[in-house]
Design a protein around this motif. Structure first.
Motif, PDB file in Angstrom:
ATOM      1  N   HIS A   6      40.847  -6.014  17.502  1.00 41.81           N
ATOM      2  CA  HIS A   6      41.234  -4.840  17.768  1.00 41.81           C
ATOM      3  C   HIS A   6      40.857  -3.669  16.809  1.00 41.81           C
ATOM      4  CE1 HIS A   6      44.270  -2.105  19.910  1.00 41.81           C
ATOM      5  NE2 HIS A   6      44.660  -1.967  18.663  1.00 41.81           N
ATOM      6  N   ARG A   7      40.992  -3.941  15.653  1.00 41.36           N
ATOM      7  CA  ARG A   7      40.481  -2.929  14.702  1.00 41.36           C
ATOM      8  C   ARG A   7      39.025  -2.583  15.086  1.00 41.36           C
ATOM      9  NH1 ARG A   7      44.200  -5.294  10.971  1.00 41.36           N
ATOM     10  NH2 ARG A   7      43.113  -6.909  10.362  1.00 41.36           N
ATOM     11  N   LYS A   8      38.470  -3.225  15.640  1.00 37.91           N
ATOM     12  CA  LYS A   8      36.962  -2.799  15.707  1.00 37.91           C
ATOM     13  C   LYS A   8      36.857  -1.776  16.890  1.00 37.91           C
ATOM     14  CE  LYS A   8      34.195  -4.335  13.368  1.00 37.91           C
ATOM     15  NZ  LYS A   8      33.667  -3.779  12.083  1.00 37.91           N
ATOM     16  N   GLY A   9      37.789  -1.917  17.875  1.00 39.73           N
ATOM     17  CA  GLY A   9      37.870  -0.898  19.197  1.00 39.73           C
ATOM     18  C   GLY A   9      37.236  -1.796  20.391  1.00 39.73           C
ATOM     19  N   ASN A  10      37.678  -1.318  21.528  1.00 38.85           N
ATOM     20  CA  ASN A  10      37.197  -1.678  22.789  1.00 38.85           C
ATOM     21  C   ASN A  10      35.867  -2.059  22.849  1.00 38.85           C
ATOM     22  OD1 ASN A  10      39.996  -1.667  23.605  1.00 38.85           O
ATOM     23  ND2 ASN A  10      39.880   0.366  24.624  1.00 38.85           N
ATOM     24  N   GLY A  11      34.837  -1.365  22.591  1.00 37.00           N
ATOM     25  CA  GLY A  11      33.501  -1.389  22.568  1.00 37.00           C
ATOM     26  C   GLY A  11      33.129  -2.858  21.984  1.00 37.00           C
ATOM     27  N   TYR A  12      33.735  -3.510  20.965  1.00 34.20           N
ATOM     28  CA  TYR A  12      33.492  -4.569  20.030  1.00 34.20           C
ATOM     29  C   TYR A  12      33.638  -5.560  20.991  1.00 34.20           C
ATOM     30  CZ  TYR A  12      33.207  -7.757  16.260  1.00 34.20           C
ATOM     31  OH  TYR A  12      32.943  -8.806  15.448  1.00 34.20           O
ATOM     32  N   TRP A  16      31.265  -8.570  23.357  1.00 36.70           N
ATOM     33  CA  TRP A  16      31.213  -9.987  23.270  1.00 36.70           C
ATOM     34  C   TRP A  16      31.786 -10.611  24.514  1.00 36.70           C
ATOM     35  CZ3 TRP A  16      30.190 -13.462  19.938  1.00 36.70           C
ATOM     36  CH2 TRP A  16      30.004 -12.895  18.665  1.00 36.70           C
ATOM     37  N   ASN A  17      31.985  -9.642  25.450  1.00 38.11           N
ATOM     38  CA  ASN A  17      32.114 -10.323  27.099  1.00 38.11           C
ATOM     39  C   ASN A  17      30.695 -10.082  27.670  1.00 38.11           C
ATOM     40  OD1 ASN A  17      34.501 -11.140  27.006  1.00 38.11           O
ATOM     41  ND2 ASN A  17      35.310  -9.164  27.269  1.00 38.11           N
ATOM     42  N   GLU A  18      29.706  -9.293  27.138  1.00 39.34           N
ATOM     43  CA  GLU A  18      28.184  -9.250  27.684  1.00 39.34           C
ATOM     44  C   GLU A  18      27.532 -10.459  27.641  1.00 39.34           C
ATOM     45  OE1 GLU A  18      26.189  -6.080  25.587  1.00 39.34           O
ATOM     46  OE2 GLU A  18      27.958  -4.474  26.239  1.00 39.34           O
ATOM     47  N   TYR A  19      26.357 -10.441  28.340  1.00 41.41           N
ATOM     48  CA  TYR A  19      25.780 -11.784  28.316  1.00 41.41           C
ATOM     49  C   TYR A  19      24.579 -11.887  27.191  1.00 41.41           C
ATOM     50  CZ  TYR A  19      22.925 -15.790  30.140  1.00 41.41           C
ATOM     51  OH  TYR A  19      22.274 -16.738  30.448  1.00 41.41           O
ATOM     52  N   HIS A  20      25.087 -12.558  26.167  1.00 42.47           N
ATOM     53  CA  HIS A  20      24.174 -12.764  24.938  1.00 42.47           C
ATOM     54  C   HIS A  20      24.018 -14.119  24.341  1.00 42.47           C
ATOM     55  CE1 HIS A  20      23.568  -8.312  24.606  1.00 42.47           C
ATOM     56  NE2 HIS A  20      24.685  -8.173  24.474  1.00 42.47           N
ATOM     57  N   LEU A  21      23.057 -14.514  24.258  1.00 47.94           N
ATOM     58  CA  LEU A  21      22.885 -15.857  23.299  1.00 47.94           C
ATOM     59  C   LEU A  21      23.288 -15.457  21.886  1.00 47.94           C
ATOM     60  CD1 LEU A  21      22.069 -18.773  23.411  1.00 47.94           C
ATOM     61  CD2 LEU A  21      19.822 -18.047  22.446  1.00 47.94           C
ATOM     62  N   ALA A 130      36.366 -10.151  11.485  1.00 43.99           N
ATOM     63  CA  ALA A 130      35.259  -9.347  12.686  1.00 43.99           C
ATOM     64  C   ALA A 130      34.620  -8.382  11.844  1.00 43.99           C
ATOM     65  CB  ALA A 130      36.344  -8.931  13.929  1.00 43.99           C
ATOM     66  N   MET A 131      33.138  -8.267  12.037  1.00 46.65           N
ATOM     67  CA  MET A 131      32.289  -7.541  11.546  1.00 46.65           C
ATOM     68  C   MET A 131      31.334  -7.246  12.541  1.00 46.65           C
ATOM     69  SD  MET A 131      31.305  -9.292   8.103  1.00 46.65           S
ATOM     70  CE  MET A 131      31.076 -10.882   8.732  1.00 46.65           C
ATOM     71  N   GLY A 132      30.761  -5.941  12.353  1.00 44.65           N
ATOM     72  CA  GLY A 132      29.758  -5.557  13.282  1.00 44.65           C
ATOM     73  C   GLY A 132      29.477  -4.007  13.425  1.00 44.65           C
ATOM     74  N   HIS A 133      28.462  -3.746  14.427  1.00 47.06           N
ATOM     75  CA  HIS A 133      28.261  -2.361  14.659  1.00 47.06           C
ATOM     76  C   HIS A 133      27.938  -2.627  16.273  1.00 47.06           C
ATOM     77  CE1 HIS A 133      26.903   1.588  14.618  1.00 47.06           C
ATOM     78  NE2 HIS A 133      25.725   1.416  15.056  1.00 47.06           N
ATOM     79  N   VAL A 134      28.514  -1.830  17.176  1.00 46.60           N
ATOM     80  CA  VAL A 134      28.277  -1.920  18.399  1.00 46.60           C
ATOM     81  C   VAL A 134      28.076  -0.486  19.035  1.00 46.60           C
ATOM     82  CG1 VAL A 134      29.485  -4.201  18.725  1.00 46.60           C
ATOM     83  CG2 VAL A 134      30.614  -2.150  19.265  1.00 46.60           C
ATOM     84  N   ASP A 135      27.855   0.442  18.372  1.00 45.35           N
ATOM     85  CA  ASP A 135      27.883   1.717  18.850  1.00 45.35           C
ATOM     86  C   ASP A 135      26.145   2.115  19.148  1.00 45.35           C
ATOM     87  OD1 ASP A 135      30.488   2.132  18.779  1.00 45.35           O
ATOM     88  OD2 ASP A 135      30.682   2.812  17.160  1.00 45.35           O
ATOM     89  N   ALA A 136      25.654   1.488  18.746  1.00 50.79           N
ATOM     90  CA  ALA A 136      24.171   1.794  18.810  1.00 50.79           C
ATOM     91  C   ALA A 136      23.708   1.587  20.340  1.00 50.79           C
ATOM     92  CB  ALA A 136      23.085   0.967  18.010  1.00 50.79           C
ATOM     93  N   PRO A 137      22.707   2.231  20.801  1.00 46.71           N
ATOM     94  CA  PRO A 137      22.283   2.057  22.184  1.00 46.71           C
ATOM     95  C   PRO A 137      21.806   0.568  22.705  1.00 46.71           C
ATOM     96  CG  PRO A 137      20.997   3.921  21.366  1.00 46.71           C
ATOM     97  CD  PRO A 137      21.847   3.114  20.062  1.00 46.71           C
ATOM     98  N   ARG A 138      22.391   0.401  23.805  1.00 43.22           N
ATOM     99  CA  ARG A 138      21.769  -1.042  24.188  1.00 43.22           C
ATOM    100  C   ARG A 138      20.444  -1.335  24.283  1.00 43.22           C
ATOM    101  NH1 ARG A 138      25.258  -2.750  29.340  1.00 43.22           N
ATOM    102  NH2 ARG A 138      23.928  -4.621  29.007  1.00 43.22           N
TER     103      ARG A 138
END
Length: 146
Positions: A6-12, A16-21, A130-138
């Protein structure tokens, strides 16, 4: 929703719900990392990530070799400049209800249900970081897959 995610925001969570290996990192009994490609599902409300696999796999052996509650693992996914890693403790679940639930979740995320397998088990990860950066363009690859 689990506090770490939750602290990482909705985009995070959306990432994790997108299709990724993904990758799963477990530790061998000698402490060396074992990294393998996997599919991962995340249940943010429960604070749990799940990986379905065969009970004879090295990753299962690594989790089972650790003391109860001490099997440290990480799952990670990358898409261009976007990335996310979840760390936690893992346990192997063999009960039919847990396996069926994990297969259903996998089917929703990856848009295919794996064939039945009597050897299937679930590595269930209780997330504590939970770590990461998800704000970059797809990336163009993920845009084509969507």
């Amino acid at each position: 929703m689990h506090a770490e995610i939750h602290r990482k925001g909705n985009g995070y969570l959306e990432f994790w719900n997108e299709y990724h290996l993904c990758t799963l990192t477990t530790l061998r009994p000698d402490g060396h990392p074992h990294v393998v490609p996997v599919g991962v599902t995340v249940d943010a409300d429960a604070g749990v990530a799940r990986v379905i696999t065969r009970k004879s796999s090295r990753k299962v052996a690594n989790v089972q070799a650790a003391l109860p509650g001490q099997a440290r693992v990480a799952v990670c996914q990358v898409d261009g400049g976007r990335w996310a890693t979840l760390e936690g403790t893992a346990e192997v679940r063999t009960d039919a209800a847990a396996v069926d639930d994990a297969v259903t979740r996998y089917g929703k995320r990856y848009r295919r249900t794996p064939a039945p397998d009597p050897e299937r088990v679930v590595i269930e990860i209780t997330i504590d970081r939970a770590m990461g950066h998800v704000d970059a363009p797809r990336s163009k690859v993920s845009d084509a897959a969507a």
